[in-house]
Design an enzyme around this catalytic site. Structure first.
Site, short mmCIF file in Angstrom:
data_model
loop_
_atom_site.label_atom_id
_atom_site.label_comp_id
_atom_site.label_asym_id
_atom_site.label_seq_id
_atom_site.Cartn_x
_atom_site.Cartn_y
_atom_site.Cartn_z
N ARG A 66 98.71 28.44 -73.20
CA ARG A 66 97.37 27.97 -72.88
C ARG A 66 96.33 28.49 -73.87
O ARG A 66 95.26 27.89 -74.03
CB ARG A 66 97.00 28.38 -71.44
CG ARG A 66 97.73 27.53 -70.39
CD ARG A 66 97.20 27.74 -69.00
NE ARG A 66 97.50 29.07 -68.46
CZ ARG A 66 98.66 29.42 -67.94
NH1 ARG A 66 99.67 28.56 -67.90
NH2 ARG A 66 98.85 30.62 -67.45
N TYR A 70 93.45 26.04 -75.20
CA TYR A 70 92.02 26.35 -75.12
C TYR A 70 91.37 26.30 -76.51
O TYR A 70 90.25 25.80 -76.66
CB TYR A 70 91.81 27.73 -74.50
CG TYR A 70 92.33 27.87 -73.10
CD1 TYR A 70 92.46 26.77 -72.26
CD2 TYR A 70 92.72 29.12 -72.58
CE1 TYR A 70 92.95 26.89 -70.97
CE2 TYR A 70 93.20 29.25 -71.29
CZ TYR A 70 93.32 28.13 -70.49
OH TYR A 70 93.80 28.26 -69.22
N TYR A 92 85.80 20.88 -63.77
CA TYR A 92 85.82 20.95 -62.31
C TYR A 92 85.41 22.33 -61.84
O TYR A 92 85.60 23.33 -62.53
CB TYR A 92 87.18 20.54 -61.75
CG TYR A 92 88.27 21.59 -61.84
CD1 TYR A 92 88.53 22.44 -60.77
CD2 TYR A 92 89.06 21.70 -62.97
CE1 TYR A 92 89.53 23.38 -60.83
CE2 TYR A 92 90.07 22.65 -63.05
CZ TYR A 92 90.30 23.48 -61.98
OH TYR A 92 91.29 24.42 -62.06
#
Length: 263
Positions: A66, A70, A92
């Site tokens: 990740r 990112y 979100y």
């Protein structure tokens, strides 16, 4: 050349119910909107507010760290900011809560001399308090990312709530998995036991509702059952206090003395 700008906003947790007027305005007025949300329906809803909406979801992949995801997301947003465009990142929940990309993008944009803002929004934590009926002012709350809690020596207060985020990937050292298994959760239970949390203590697996037709997940179970239940990246583990508050009599006596003296 016109200088670009960046606004990172939150859409809240539930489709259409939590977005604020400032966040909506940033989305509608942007030249380009990058979106990372919890459900394809939410993404379609954001697309209805702007003609140029680009999903950040394709940057995720099973087995891909990740950290790489990112970095690529921030880079994609900054290309447009440097091109002099008004860029909005719509995320979100709250864009500053468990959200690496908005923080990094805002910091980089400011470092390069661009206007950059982050707008507050409804987060999973806000929904958790409402859904579970928890007032953080009653006993206090401790919040940790689950893996960080396992990687470092953290001392918890057993008289306060302990809230562990991203419990579904607890113990993952690769940042490339979407879930970890039962053996990782057994280690977490052992760690909690070392700090006095009984295996039979009732805990709650929580997931906020993201659609108006859905209900939040509030699954109660003994801590010992944790390895056997379904957990996702979005699952939060709530551990209620397992010891009562202990009065600080020495401090109470000193405060009483101050009050008696008229201080």
């Amino acid at each position: 050349m016109k200088k670009g700008s960046l606004a990172c906003v939150g859409t809240g947790m539930m489709l259409g119910a939590h977005i604020g007027p400032r966040a909506r305005s940033h989305i509608e007025q942007a030249d380009v909107v990058f979106v990372a949300v919890s459900d394809p329906l939410v993404e379609l809803w954001v697309q209805g507010m702007n003609r140029d909406v680009r999903s950040l979801q394709p940057y995720y992949a099973e087995g891909k760290p990740r950290t790489d995801t990112y970095r690529e997301m921030v880079a994609a947003m900054m290309v447009e900011v440097r091109a002099g465009r008004r860029v909005c990142g719509a995320f979100y929940g709250h864009p500053g809560v468990f959200a690496v990309v908005p923080h990094r993008a805002v910091a980089q944009a400011r470092e390069e001399g661009h206007d950059a803002v982050m707008e507050a929004a409804v987060s999973a934590e806000d929904c958790l308090y409402a859904d579970l009926g928890i007032d953080p002012g009653t006993y206090g709350c401790q919040h940790y990312e689950a893996s960080q809690f396992m990687f470092y020596k953290r001392r918890i207060d057993p008289s306060a709530y302990l809230i562990l985020w991203q419990i579904g990937v607890a113990g993952d050292r690769t940042l490339a998995r979407f879930e970890t298994g039962a053996q990782f959760r057994h280690l977490l239970i052992e760690l909690l036991a070392e700090q006095g949390c009984p295996a039979e203590h009732e805990v709650i697996a929580y997931e906020a509702a993201t659609l108006p037709i859905a209900k939040p997940r509030m699954e109660r179970m003994p801590l010992s059952d944790l390895p056997r239940v379904r957990l996702q990246l979005s699952t939060t583990l709530v551990i209620p206090p397992f010891r009562p508050l202990e009065r600080n009599h020495a401090m109470l006596d000193r405060l009483a003395s101050l009050q008696a003296s008229g201080a």
